[in-house]
Design an enzyme around this catalytic site. Structure first.
Site, short mmCIF file in Angstrom:
data_model
loop_
_atom_site.label_atom_id
_atom_site.label_comp_id
_atom_site.label_asym_id
_atom_site.label_seq_id
_atom_site.Cartn_x
_atom_site.Cartn_y
_atom_site.Cartn_z
N HIS A 29 4.51 15.34 -0.29
CA HIS A 29 5.98 14.93 0.90
C HIS A 29 6.70 14.37 0.64
O HIS A 29 7.87 14.57 1.00
CB HIS A 29 4.52 14.75 2.23
CG HIS A 29 5.86 14.54 2.96
ND1 HIS A 29 5.68 15.12 3.99
CD2 HIS A 29 5.94 12.98 4.22
CE1 HIS A 29 6.35 14.42 5.15
NE2 HIS A 29 6.39 13.33 5.06
N HIS A 51 8.36 6.06 2.58
CA HIS A 51 8.46 6.46 4.03
C HIS A 51 7.03 6.34 5.00
O HIS A 51 6.45 5.30 5.92
CB HIS A 51 9.46 7.07 4.80
CG HIS A 51 8.23 8.60 4.60
ND1 HIS A 51 8.48 8.90 3.47
CD2 HIS A 51 7.93 9.28 5.07
CE1 HIS A 51 8.15 10.25 4.13
NE2 HIS A 51 7.46 10.58 4.92
N GLU A 55 1.83 2.77 6.91
CA GLU A 55 0.93 2.93 7.53
C GLU A 55 -0.28 3.97 6.47
O GLU A 55 -1.54 3.95 7.47
CB GLU A 55 1.83 4.03 8.38
CG GLU A 55 2.09 5.41 7.76
CD GLU A 55 3.32 5.23 9.31
OE1 GLU A 55 2.74 6.79 9.54
OE2 GLU A 55 4.25 5.07 10.12
N ASP A 56 -0.18 3.96 5.27
CA ASP A 56 -1.36 5.03 4.76
C ASP A 56 -1.77 4.32 2.99
O ASP A 56 -2.61 4.97 2.93
CB ASP A 56 -0.58 6.41 4.58
CG ASP A 56 0.46 7.52 5.83
OD1 ASP A 56 -0.24 7.18 6.70
OD2 ASP A 56 0.68 8.05 5.31
#
Length: 168
Positions: A29, A51, A55-56
């Site tokens: 992705h 990007h 958060e991941d």
């Protein structure tokens, strides 16, 4: 200063073992998002690769800067990162305040909206996400130059070209 190749390696290691909503290795992705941003230079390619990192993964903006990621790239990544307590609409409003972050989010949205990806989701989730992504595009696309939007979606998700033509 870190190179694009080094950023890709960093993203690959950070997302190792992660899969997306359809079970594909997550790095695919971020690579797709970065590919759609390639006409805009290394800064946006790096931002595309990173990007979702904040958060991941356990990476922080400070750690990215310490690693040599340019400050502007880190700012763009921070702009597109979900923040606790912030609604999706608030996030889109924050993103559209930064033209470079807007292009990153357009690329992210285009990849998430690919029909081949959506087809692999359960119908209820597919419909809910399709509506969310359409709503975001309605706000993201007008915040960017039409030719830039087209350049991104032509690479990532050409199926959106008809929607773009209908809007402009």
């Amino acid at each position: 200063m870190i190179s694009v190749r080094e950023v890709e390696t960093l993203a690959d290691r950070a997302h190792a073992g992660q899969t997306d909503k359809i079970g594909v290795p997550y790095i695919e992705h971020v690579r797709a998002v970065a590919a759609g941003l390639s006409p805009f230079g290394d800064e946006l390619v790096m931002a595309g690769l990173l990007h979702d990192l904040l958060e991941d993964t356990d990476w922080t903006a400070g750690r990215l800067r310490e690693t040599g990621v340019p400050a502007r790239v880190v700012e763009i990544v921070e702009a597109v990162t979900n923040q606790t307590g912030m609604t999706y609409d608030e996030k889109i409003r924050r993103i559209t305040a930064d033209p470079r972050a807007t292009l990153v989010k357009i690329a992210d949205n285009a990849h998430n909206s690919r029909p081949d990806r959506a087809a692999r989701l359960p119908a209820d989730k597919r419909e809910r996400l399709a509506a969310k992504y359409r709503s975001a595009r309605a706000r993201l696309w007008p915040a960017a130059d039409r030719n830039d939007v087209e350049a991104v979606i032509r690479v990532i998700n050409p199926s959106l070209l008809a929607e773009l033509d209908a809007r402009y």
